[in-house]
Design an enzyme around this catalytic site. Structure first.
Site, PDB file in Angstrom:
ATOM      1  N   ASN A 179     -35.368 -42.209  -9.460  1.00 32.51           N
ATOM      2  CA  ASN A 179     -36.045 -42.350  -8.205  1.00 32.51           C
ATOM      3  C   ASN A 179     -37.414 -42.242  -8.484  1.00 32.51           C
ATOM      4  OD1 ASN A 179     -37.309 -41.994  -5.805  1.00 32.51           O
ATOM      5  ND2 ASN A 179     -36.574 -39.736  -5.451  1.00 32.51           N
TER       6      ASN A 179
ATOM      7  N   GLU B 287     -38.111 -34.557  -0.220  1.00 31.87           N
ATOM      8  CA  GLU B 287     -39.385 -34.518   0.047  1.00 31.87           C
ATOM      9  C   GLU B 287     -39.641 -35.420   1.379  1.00 31.87           C
ATOM     10  OE1 GLU B 287     -40.183 -36.785  -3.527  1.00 31.87           O
ATOM     11  OE2 GLU B 287     -40.079 -34.597  -4.619  1.00 31.87           O
TER      12      GLU B 287
ATOM     13  N   GLY C 215     -39.291 -31.420  -9.830  1.00 30.72           N
ATOM     14  CA  GLY C 215     -40.429 -31.519 -10.207  1.00 30.72           C
ATOM     15  C   GLY C 215     -41.104 -30.213 -10.641  1.00 30.72           C
TER      16      GLY C 215
ATOM     17  N   SER D  81     -35.344 -31.889 -12.270  1.00 31.06           N
ATOM     18  CA  SER D  81     -35.680 -31.616 -13.575  1.00 31.06           C
ATOM     19  C   SER D  81     -34.600 -32.024 -14.539  1.00 31.06           C
ATOM     20  CB  SER D  81     -36.209 -30.315 -14.018  1.00 31.06           C
ATOM     21  OG  SER D  81     -37.342 -30.060 -13.005  1.00 31.06           O
TER      22      SER D  81
ATOM     23  N   HIS E  93     -33.886 -37.461   1.196  1.00 34.47           N
ATOM     24  CA  HIS E  93     -34.393 -36.698   0.088  1.00 34.47           C
ATOM     25  C   HIS E  93     -35.157 -35.570   0.793  1.00 34.47           C
ATOM     26  CE1 HIS E  93     -37.060 -36.000  -3.395  1.00 34.47           C
ATOM     27  NE2 HIS E  93     -36.112 -36.329  -4.036  1.00 34.47           N
TER      28      HIS E  93
ATOM     29  N   LYS F  23     -39.927 -42.560  -6.524  1.00 34.02           N
ATOM     30  CA  LYS F  23     -40.925 -41.794  -5.816  1.00 34.02           C
ATOM     31  C   LYS F  23     -42.121 -42.690  -5.456  1.00 34.02           C
ATOM     32  CE  LYS F  23     -38.857 -37.344  -6.820  1.00 34.02           C
ATOM     33  NZ  LYS F  23     -39.273 -36.049  -7.067  1.00 34.02           N
TER      34      LYS F  23
HETATM   35  P1  13P Z   1     -37.579 -34.525 -11.030  1.00 35.46           P
HETATM   36  O1  13P Z   1     -36.417 -35.306 -11.816  1.00 35.46           O
HETATM   37  O2  13P Z   1     -38.971 -35.159 -11.095  1.00 35.46           O
HETATM   38  O3  13P Z   1     -37.386 -33.035 -10.691  1.00 35.46           O
HETATM   39  O4  13P Z   1     -37.167 -35.256  -9.368  1.00 35.46           O
HETATM   40  C1  13P Z   1     -35.852 -35.065  -8.955  1.00 35.46           C
HETATM   41  C2  13P Z   1     -35.730 -35.718  -7.609  1.00 35.46           C
HETATM   42  O5  13P Z   1     -36.165 -35.345  -6.639  1.00 35.46           O
HETATM   43  C3  13P Z   1     -35.021 -36.903  -7.671  1.00 35.46           C
HETATM   44  O6  13P Z   1     -34.855 -37.437  -6.602  1.00 35.46           O
END
Ligand code: 13P
Length: 249
Positions: free
Chosen positions: A9, A96, A172, A212, A94, A11
């Site tokens: 992903n 976010e 994250g 992570s 998601h 983002k």
């Molecule tokens: P990270 O791997 O950066 O923690 O993000 C995970 C995530 O939100 C994948 O959709």
């Protein structure tokens, strides 16, 4: 035996030229894996990524969509628009999107239905906050998210749904759920699927872990009995790291 699925992903990262270069570099490295490799890219990278990934085993997904087919929804992109250019997967719900763009379990449900009607495969994200885990409510919270998200999705449609368990406190932050905790939650999700549908469907549905995931911990996580792979954020932006994660199981 369920297939392993590794989905990146990106983002809000990567310009088209970077996307093209990334996919060109990733292609030969993953060409022999039986794992399903997916890159969920920004809208502006979709077309370039689809062209670059043509005739490879890399699948392209979007990171969001609107549930309506068309209309006065400025700035939105529909499932039929994604389908029309050859997109195969779409991330829905998601954390976010839930946190910054006011998505709810109900809008997630509408988007999943619309994705499936448009023959897109939704990657549905669920997960608890740190507070909810500290109050030991994580199973209740996540099973409730699943129930509402899948409301009205039929047994034949559910085959095309992937679920991603992403504890919000692990996204994250560098904090990963232990392999054991992640596996336990994913087992609980499978149990809920068995209650909502049946045991056979529960044993077949793909459930990923996200939060992570790195090249250092992917093997341990993805080797757990119920974890079928990962949804990878930060580490999917580096082609060497992402390759190692793709090939870790
Ligand atoms: P990270 O791997 O950066 O923690 O993000 C995970 C995530 O939100 C994948 O959709």
């Amino acid at each position: 035996m369920r297939k392993k699925v590794i989905a990146g992903n990106w983002k809000m990262n990567m310009l088209p030229n970077e996307a093209i270069k990334f996919i060109e570099q990733l292609t030969p490295m993953v060409k022999n894996t039986a794992n399903e490799i997916i890159l969920c890219v920004p809208y502006t990278d979709l077309f370039y990524s689809l062209l670059t990934a043509q005739n490879t085993n890399i699948k392209i997904g979007a990171q969001n969509m609107h549930w309506e087919k068309s209309g006065a929804y400025t700035g939105e992109v529909s499932g039929s628009m994604l389908k029309s250019i050859g997109v195969e997967y779409v991330i829905i719900g998601h954390s976010e999107r839930r946190q910054y763009f006011a998505e709810t379990d109900e809008t997630v449900n509408k988007k999943i239905k619309s994705a499936l009607q448009n023959e897109l495969k939704p990657i549905v994200c669920v997960g608890e906050t740190l507070n909810q885990r500290e109050e030991e409510k994580q199973i209740e919270v996540v099973t409730n998210q699943i129930k509402i998200a899948l409301n009205g999705i039929t047994s034949s449609q559910i085959e095309n749904v992937i679920i991603a368990y992403e504890p919000i406190w692990a996204i994250g932050t560098g904090k990963t759920a232990t392999a054991n905790d992640a596996n336990e939650m994913i087992k609980a999700i499978r149990n809920e699927i068995s209650t909502l549908y049946n045991e056979e469907i529960a044993s077949k549905i793909i459930i990923l872990y996200g939060g992570s995931v790195k090249k250092e911990n992917s093997k341990e996580l993805f080797s757990c009995s119920d974890i079928d792979g990962g949804l990878i954020g930060g580490a999917s932006l580096n082609v060497d790291d992402f390759t190692k994660i793709c090939l870790s199981v």
